[in-house]
Every structure is written in structure tokens, then in C-alpha cells.
Scaffold this active site. Structure first.
Site, PDB file in Angstrom:
ATOM      1  N   ARG A   1       1.010   3.424   3.104  1.00 57.98           N
ATOM      2  CA  ARG A   1       0.950   3.899   5.342  1.00 57.98           C
ATOM      3  C   ARG A   1       1.781   2.704   5.894  1.00 57.98           C
ATOM      4  O   ARG A   1       2.844   2.914   6.845  1.00 57.98           O
ATOM      5  CB  ARG A   1       0.093   4.287   5.546  1.00 57.98           C
ATOM      6  CG  ARG A   1      -0.089   5.742   4.346  1.00 57.98           C
ATOM      7  CD  ARG A   1      -2.199   6.314   4.866  1.00 57.98           C
ATOM      8  NE  ARG A   1      -2.602   5.466   4.471  1.00 57.98           N
ATOM      9  CZ  ARG A   1      -3.926   5.515   3.683  1.00 57.98           C
ATOM     10  NH1 ARG A   1      -4.662   6.243   4.580  1.00 57.98           N
ATOM     11  NH2 ARG A   1      -4.570   4.964   3.102  1.00 57.98           N
TER      12      ARG A   1
ATOM     13  N   PRO B   1      -6.148  12.950 -26.097  1.00 62.45           N
ATOM     14  CA  PRO B   1      -5.243  11.653 -26.440  1.00 62.45           C
ATOM     15  C   PRO B   1      -3.835  12.647 -26.502  1.00 62.45           C
ATOM     16  O   PRO B   1      -2.794  12.057 -26.132  1.00 62.45           O
ATOM     17  CB  PRO B   1      -5.782  11.337 -27.691  1.00 62.45           C
ATOM     18  CG  PRO B   1      -7.193  11.262 -27.147  1.00 62.45           C
ATOM     19  CD  PRO B   1      -7.775  12.548 -26.740  1.00 62.45           C
TER      20      PRO B   1
ATOM     21  N   LYS C   1      -1.641   8.845 -13.785  1.00 61.44           N
ATOM     22  CA  LYS C   1      -3.359   8.761 -13.561  1.00 61.44           C
ATOM     23  C   LYS C   1      -4.078   9.608 -14.495  1.00 61.44           C
ATOM     24  O   LYS C   1      -5.277  10.780 -14.759  1.00 61.44           O
ATOM     25  CB  LYS C   1      -4.215   9.047 -12.294  1.00 61.44           C
ATOM     26  CG  LYS C   1      -4.125   7.904 -11.138  1.00 61.44           C
ATOM     27  CD  LYS C   1      -4.906   8.255  -9.622  1.00 61.44           C
ATOM     28  CE  LYS C   1      -5.028   6.963  -8.486  1.00 61.44           C
ATOM     29  NZ  LYS C   1      -3.043   6.775  -8.089  1.00 61.44           N
TER      30      LYS C   1
ATOM     31  N   THR D   1     -10.448   2.143  -5.612  1.00 61.43           N
ATOM     32  CA  THR D   1     -10.299   0.927  -4.763  1.00 61.43           C
ATOM     33  C   THR D   1     -10.953   1.979  -4.108  1.00 61.43           C
ATOM     34  O   THR D   1     -11.732   1.253  -2.901  1.00 61.43           O
ATOM     35  CB  THR D   1      -9.217   0.653  -4.267  1.00 61.43           C
ATOM     36  OG1 THR D   1      -8.490   1.492  -3.982  1.00 61.43           O
ATOM     37  CG2 THR D   1      -8.862  -0.318  -5.675  1.00 61.43           C
TER      38      THR D   1
ATOM     39  N   ASP E   1       4.476   8.156  -0.649  1.00 59.31           N
ATOM     40  CA  ASP E   1       3.385   9.532  -0.591  1.00 59.31           C
ATOM     41  C   ASP E   1       3.928  10.576   0.410  1.00 59.31           C
ATOM     42  O   ASP E   1       3.159  10.842   1.659  1.00 59.31           O
ATOM     43  CB  ASP E   1       1.526   9.549  -0.695  1.00 59.31           C
ATOM     44  CG  ASP E   1       1.825   8.135  -1.782  1.00 59.31           C
ATOM     45  OD1 ASP E   1       1.634   8.266  -3.282  1.00 59.31           O
ATOM     46  OD2 ASP E   1       0.707   7.078  -1.468  1.00 59.31           O
TER      47      ASP E   1
HETATM   48  O1  C5P Z   1      -3.011   3.095   1.353  1.00 58.48           O
HETATM   49  P1  C5P Z   1      -1.956   3.705   1.122  1.00 58.48           P
HETATM   50  O2  C5P Z   1      -1.030   4.167   1.972  1.00 58.48           O
HETATM   51  O3  C5P Z   1      -1.097   1.744   1.073  1.00 58.48           O
HETATM   52  O4  C5P Z   1      -1.775   3.687   0.211  1.00 58.48           O
HETATM   53  C1  C5P Z   1      -1.504   3.746  -1.640  1.00 58.48           C
HETATM   54  C2  C5P Z   1      -1.162   4.146  -2.792  1.00 58.48           C
HETATM   55  O5  C5P Z   1      -1.919   2.975  -3.451  1.00 58.48           O
HETATM   56  C3  C5P Z   1      -1.924   5.253  -3.054  1.00 58.48           C
HETATM   57  O6  C5P Z   1      -0.365   6.338  -3.390  1.00 58.48           O
HETATM   58  C4  C5P Z   1      -3.047   5.158  -3.578  1.00 58.48           C
HETATM   59  O7  C5P Z   1      -2.773   5.598  -4.917  1.00 58.48           O
HETATM   60  C5  C5P Z   1      -2.948   3.935  -3.874  1.00 58.48           C
HETATM   61  N1  C5P Z   1      -4.543   3.580  -3.137  1.00 58.48           N
HETATM   62  C6  C5P Z   1      -5.678   2.947  -3.446  1.00 58.48           C
HETATM   63  N2  C5P Z   1      -6.711   3.215  -3.401  1.00 58.48           N
HETATM   64  C7  C5P Z   1      -6.908   3.252  -2.241  1.00 58.48           C
HETATM   65  C8  C5P Z   1      -6.081   3.377  -1.075  1.00 58.48           C
HETATM   66  C9  C5P Z   1      -4.876   3.701  -1.634  1.00 58.48           C
HETATM   67  O8  C5P Z   1      -5.770   3.022  -5.507  1.00 58.48           O
HETATM   68  N3  C5P Z   1      -8.005   3.077  -1.503  1.00 58.48           N
END
Ligand code: C5P
Length: 231
Positions: free
Chosen positions: A210, A68, A63, A119, A12
Site C-alpha cells: 500500500r 505434498p 502460501k 507478520t 494487491d
Molecule cells: O501492507 P502492505 O500493503 O505493504 O502489504 C503488502 C503485502 O505484504 C501483502 O500482500 C501481504 O501479503 C504482505 N503482508 C504481510 N504481513 C503484514 C502485512 C502485509 O505479510 N502484516
């Protein structure tokens, strides 16, 4: 399964130079990367091609939530780039998930994953958009729908993994973002867990962002995650 192949690092970042530097720092230790909308938009498909050319597996996290016909076209474009995994929104329903699966048939190395509930969403967030069920129930509804549509797996939070594994059976991929190492602040993660807990509960892969990419030493952080998964 070898723990190394279960870790997908989320690239990211805003530019190729940052992504390339990270991939170089992690070297052979890391075999799979997630490219999402941020890097794809900033750096274009060459960022994906470069990873594939280095022999890395690429999870292209588009995502998809479209009609379709457009979903199928995007899946074919991703397949032509050589990606290994692509995401489609389960909330888009059976039509777009089936279209994605059908389009992926021409690319045997590509797996279609359904995103159930992002999430970061809570029950209150779902209520705001008219979904009366709790996040957990919605996850399971969409996962069943995804499996019926032929999806190879789902994206799910650490806390949903165990029930999903028992509902979907041993072969489904369950890819789990929203993980942080013990003691880390779960910034932006409404239903967090550790990589170890996610894999122990039945996840096939964890997506780590991260925790690795913002670490003072990403290679050390990756090693810590990997070690945490070693039985
Ligand atoms: O939080 P982190 O940096 O580990 O996020 C990595 C990836 O996980 C992000 O690219 C995001 O698409 C996904 N993510 C998620 N739900 C969260 C946090 C991150 O799907 N709450």
C-alpha cells in the site's frame, strides 16, 4: 545488490486494469511484483503471464498449505507460468516444503520461500492455535526446518531479519513484507519496520504494498522507497 532489484511491489488489487495501470506507472523503475491470492483469483494466471512477458520477476504468493502431492503440482503449475518465487507455509511441515523444493527443480529460475509466521500474528494469536512459543521462536524453528527441507529462503517480518540472517547464513533469501516508510501508520502489521531497517538488518528483498499502490503518485512513492535503500 542493486536496491531496485530488492523491492517487490505487491499488486494487491481486484482486476487486471488496475494492476496493468500500476505496472505502467512504475515502468522500468520496478522490476519485481508480487501477485497474491487476490489478483490471481480475480484475474487468473494471465495476470502473471503478462508480467513475465514484460520481463518482470513475479513472486507468486500462493502460501501453499496442502498435501505434498498437491503442493508439488501447484509448484509445477507456477513454474510453467515462469514465476521467480513461490511461497509455501512452514507450518505445513517438512513434507510439504520438501515436495515444493523437489517440484521446483525442473524450473531453475524459481525459488521456494517458506512463510514462517504471518507478520500480522502476535504471540496471543499463536497461543490461540495451540502454539505455546512466542512468534520469534516459532519463526526461527520454522526457518531452520525450511532450510533443512532445501527451501531457498523465508518470508519474515522486519524484526526477525537480523537473527534469521545470522542463523541461515549469507545465501538464504529473506523476503520481508510488513514494511512501511517512517511516519506511515503500520496498518495490520504486528511487527513492522521500515524498508531501510529490513535491508540493513540483512533482508534480501522487501515487499512493499500500500505504501506504493495507494500513494497519490505510486512512481514517486516507489522512488522514495528506492532512495531510502540507497547506501
Ligand atoms: O501492507 P502492505 O500493503 O505493504 O502489504 C503488502 C503485502 O505484504 C501483502 O500482500 C501481504 O501479503 C504482505 N503482508 C504481510 N504481513 C503484514 C502485512 C502485509 O505479510 N502484516
Amino acid at each position: 545488490m542493486d536496491p531496485t532489484s530488492q523491492i517487490i511491489v505487491a499488486l494487491d488489487c481486484d482486476d487486471r486494469a488496475t494492476a496493468d495501470a500500476l505496472v505502467e506507472q512504475l515502468g522500468d523503475a520496478c522490476r519485481a511484483y508480487k501477485v497474491g491470492l487476490q489478483l490471481l483469483t480475480a484475474a487468473g494466471p494471465d495476470a502473471v503471464k503478462a508480467l513475465v512477458a514484460q520481463g518482470k520477476e513475479v513472486f507468486l504468493d500462493l502460501k501453499l498449505f496442502e498435501i505434498p502431492h498437491s503442493v508439488a503440482a501447484a509448484v509445477r503449475a507456477a513454474g510453467a507460468l515462469g514465476v521467480s518465487m513461490i511461497t509455501v507455509h512452514g507450518m505445513g511441515g517438512s513434507g510439504i516444503m520438501s515436495a515444493a523444493v523437489e517440484a521446483a527443480r525442473d524450473f531453475p529460475g524459481m525459488r521456494v520461500l517458506a512463510l514462517t509466521v504471518v507478520t500480522s500474528m502476535t504471540d496471543a494469536d499463536l497461543a490461540d492455535i495451540g502454539v505455546g512459543d512466542a512468534a520469534g521462536e516459532q519463526v526461527h524453528r520454522l526457518a531452520r526446518l525450511a532450510q533443512k527441507a532445501g527451501c531457498h529462503g523465508v518470508i519474515a517480518s522486519p524484526q526477525d531479519v537480523a537473527t534469521l540472517r545470522s542463523n541461515l547464513g549469507p545465501d538464504a533469501l529473506i523476503v520481508t513484507p510488513g514494511v512501511t516508510l517512517p511516519g506511515e501508520s503500520p496498518a495490520g502489521h504486528a511487527r513492522p519496520g521500515t524498508p531501510h531497517a529490513a535491508i540493513a538488518a540483512g533482508a534480501s528483498h522487501v515487499v512493499v504494498g500500500r505504501t506504493v499502490t495507494r500513494a497519490a503518485n505510486p512512481a514517486t512513492a516507489f522512488h522514495t522507497v528506492r532512495t531510502s535503500l540507497t547506501p
